[in-house]
Design a protein around this motif. Structure first.
Motif, PDB file in Angstrom:
ATOM      1  N   ALA A 202      -3.227  -6.711   8.231  1.00  0.00           N
ATOM      2  CA  ALA A 202      -1.967  -7.497   8.915  1.00  0.00           C
ATOM      3  C   ALA A 202      -2.066  -7.408  10.255  1.00  0.00           C
ATOM      4  O   ALA A 202      -2.623  -6.317  10.661  1.00  0.00           O
ATOM      5  CB  ALA A 202      -0.623  -6.790   8.285  1.00  0.00           C
TER       6      ALA A 202
ATOM      7  N   GLU B  23      -2.895   5.643   6.474  1.00  0.00           N
ATOM      8  CA  GLU B  23      -2.407   5.075   7.482  1.00  0.00           C
ATOM      9  C   GLU B  23      -1.960   6.227   8.438  1.00  0.00           C
ATOM     10  O   GLU B  23      -1.053   6.183   9.197  1.00  0.00           O
ATOM     11  CB  GLU B  23      -1.112   4.164   7.090  1.00  0.00           C
TER      12      GLU B  23
ATOM     13  N   ARG C 295       5.951   0.593   9.336  1.00  0.00           N
ATOM     14  CA  ARG C 295       4.691   0.028   8.531  1.00  0.00           C
ATOM     15  C   ARG C 295       4.876   0.548   7.004  1.00  0.00           C
ATOM     16  O   ARG C 295       3.943   0.370   6.293  1.00  0.00           O
ATOM     17  CB  ARG C 295       3.373   0.490   9.068  1.00  0.00           C
TER      18      ARG C 295
ATOM     19  N   ARG D 245       8.146  -6.463  11.425  1.00  0.00           N
ATOM     20  CA  ARG D 245       8.512  -4.862  10.722  1.00  0.00           C
ATOM     21  C   ARG D 245       9.377  -4.261  11.773  1.00  0.00           C
ATOM     22  O   ARG D 245       9.636  -4.859  12.877  1.00  0.00           O
ATOM     23  CB  ARG D 245       7.315  -4.183  10.826  1.00  0.00           C
TER      24      ARG D 245
ATOM     25  N   TYR E  21      -7.025  -4.715   6.152  1.00  0.00           N
ATOM     26  CA  TYR E  21      -6.834  -4.307   4.883  1.00  0.00           C
ATOM     27  C   TYR E  21      -6.839  -5.342   3.783  1.00  0.00           C
ATOM     28  O   TYR E  21      -6.495  -6.432   3.947  1.00  0.00           O
ATOM     29  CB  TYR E  21      -5.557  -3.272   4.619  1.00  0.00           C
TER      30      TYR E  21
ATOM     31  N   MET F  75       0.841  -1.412  -0.177  1.00  0.00           N
ATOM     32  CA  MET F  75      -0.012   0.191   0.061  1.00  0.00           C
ATOM     33  C   MET F  75       0.780   1.013   0.120  1.00  0.00           C
ATOM     34  O   MET F  75       1.717   1.424   0.984  1.00  0.00           O
ATOM     35  CB  MET F  75      -0.835   0.028   1.348  1.00  0.00           C
TER      36      MET F  75
HETATM   37  N1  GLY Z   1       1.767  -0.893   5.858  1.00  0.00           N
HETATM   38  C1  GLY Z   1       0.806  -2.002   6.246  1.00  0.00           C
HETATM   39  C2  GLY Z   1       1.521  -2.820   7.108  1.00  0.00           C
HETATM   40  O1  GLY Z   1       2.597  -2.592   7.649  1.00  0.00           O
HETATM   41  O2  GLY Z   1       0.798  -3.921   7.498  1.00  0.00           O
END
Ligand code: GLY
Length: 369
Positions: free
Chosen positions: A259, A50, A328, A302, A246, A44
């Motif tokens: 997620a 976000e 993210r 992440r 999402y 995305m």
């Molecule tokens: N930017 C989407 C996520 O980190 O899930």
């Protein structure tokens, strides 16, 4: 300049490609490029969807990077010969019930404050945009400038561009008299460099003073395939009875559902609980997903930071630079990160003309303590 890049996720790859494009002599070191968070990312390019209160510097950086993406995707496709599935269909922000809509409205308040385009949509208007959304989806907004790309295809394009500049081994910065002068590889080689850029996500090498500020945050995601006519034309980011979810459409009927977000100490594995929550929320939002075929389920870490923003710039030791902690937003921020790091490296740690980078200096957490 001779530049060594440690880390071959989207950020390391994009920085290496940008430095190569500018005529520098680049080597990138990673035993398994593009197999970390990049492999799990949905792609995305969604700074508006976000946006959170308090992360407004990040919103500015994200909007600037989103504006670079159309030209960046075109350049990548033209130079690598790889399609990257850049999609300009926009994003819908959806609240399923009354409480979920309050969360959506808070995001819209942030967007209004920053002059970012959106259009509020009623339940009926939502379904006119995306007929496969549940009739119970309460309302939301259209975000026309939030696009998407396929991160695995972007990584394949960057890998093709960099080709023999990639060495599939581990490396760490090597230091001599308080400055970094190259890298040491795990097969025992010393390679000199004028600048060493560390882009290893949440796992920064011991030599990097800021490593204590980056932590792993697990994200679980799944890919599925829907028959034609049953899918979505644009990304839908929703809150469904308190659960964020999402659904990102890709070419050929594929969708990515994500997620989860979880602080944890161990290896990132997909869990029944995490994937179960995602599927419950996604099926409530898009009932046709019930019939979708699951293609794969992936979990990766992440790279989280204390203020959710990346570390961009000189790394506190002469010759060392950081592009890490993108949390993210690694895919979204790849083009702007590449430009910022090139500017820092070319000025040999001096100023960087891209002023939206100023709030993301790697030393900011030390100064706050
Ligand atoms: N930017 C989407 C996520 O980190 O899930």
């Amino acid at each position: 300049m001779k530049v060594a890049v440690i880390g071959g996720g989207i950020i390391g790859l994009a920085c290496a490609a940008e430095l190569m494009r500018a005529g520098h002599d680049v080597r990138l070191f990673d035993p398994a490029p593009a197999s970390g968070a990049t492999h799990a990312a949905a792609g995305m390019l969604s700074p508006a969807g976000e946006a959170w209160h308090g992360d407004e510097d990040l919103l500015r950086l994200g909007v600037e990077s989103a504006r670079l993406w159309p030209e960046y995707a075109a350049w990548l496709e033209a130079t690598s010969g790889h399609d990257v599935d850049y999609r300009r269909h926009g994003t819908l922000l959806v609240g399923q019930d009354h409480d979920d809509l309050q969360v959506v409205r808070r995001t819209l308040d942030v967007l209004a404050k920053h002059g970012i385009a959106f259009e509020e949509l009623s339940r009926r208007e939502l379904r006119q945009c995306e007929p496969t959304l549940s009739a119970r989806a309460g309302g939301g907004a259209s975000l026309p400038d939030d696009h998407s790309v396929n991160p695995r295809k972007v990584a394949a394009a960057l890998l093709a561009l960099l080709d023999r500049r990639i060495q599939r081994c581990r490396a760490t910065p090597s230091t001599a008299s308080a400055s970094v002068d190259g890298v040491l590889t795990d097969d025992g080689r010393t390679i000199s460099a004028d600048a060493v850029l560390v882009a290893t996500g949440y796992a920064l090498p011991d030599q990097v003073p800021q490593r204590r500020y980056v932590r792993p945050v697990r994200g679980e995601i799944l890919r599925a395939h829907l028959s034609s006519g049953e899918g979505l034309t644009r990304t839908v980011r929703a809150i469904v009875h308190g659960e964020p979810v999402y659904v990102v459409p890709r070419a050929g009927g594929e969708v990515v559902i994500g997620a989860t977000s979880e602080e944890h100490g161990g290896e990132p594995v997909p869990t029944i609980g995490g994937i179960g929550r995602l599927l419950d929320a996604a099926r409530t939002l898009v009932p046709s997903l019930d019939r979708a075929e699951i293609l794969d389920v992936v979990a990766r870490n992440r790279p989280g930071t204390p203020d959710n923003g990346p570390l961009l710039g000189p790394g506190g030791i002469d010759g060392l630079y950081l592009a890490a902690g993108h949390y993210r937003s690694g895919i979204l921020l790849a083009p702007i990160t590449a430009r910022i790091l090139r500017e820092h490296i070319e000025s040999r740690g001096g100023s960087c003309p891209t002023s939206s980078a100023d709030p993301f200096s790697p030393g900011r957490f030390d100064r706050r303590n």
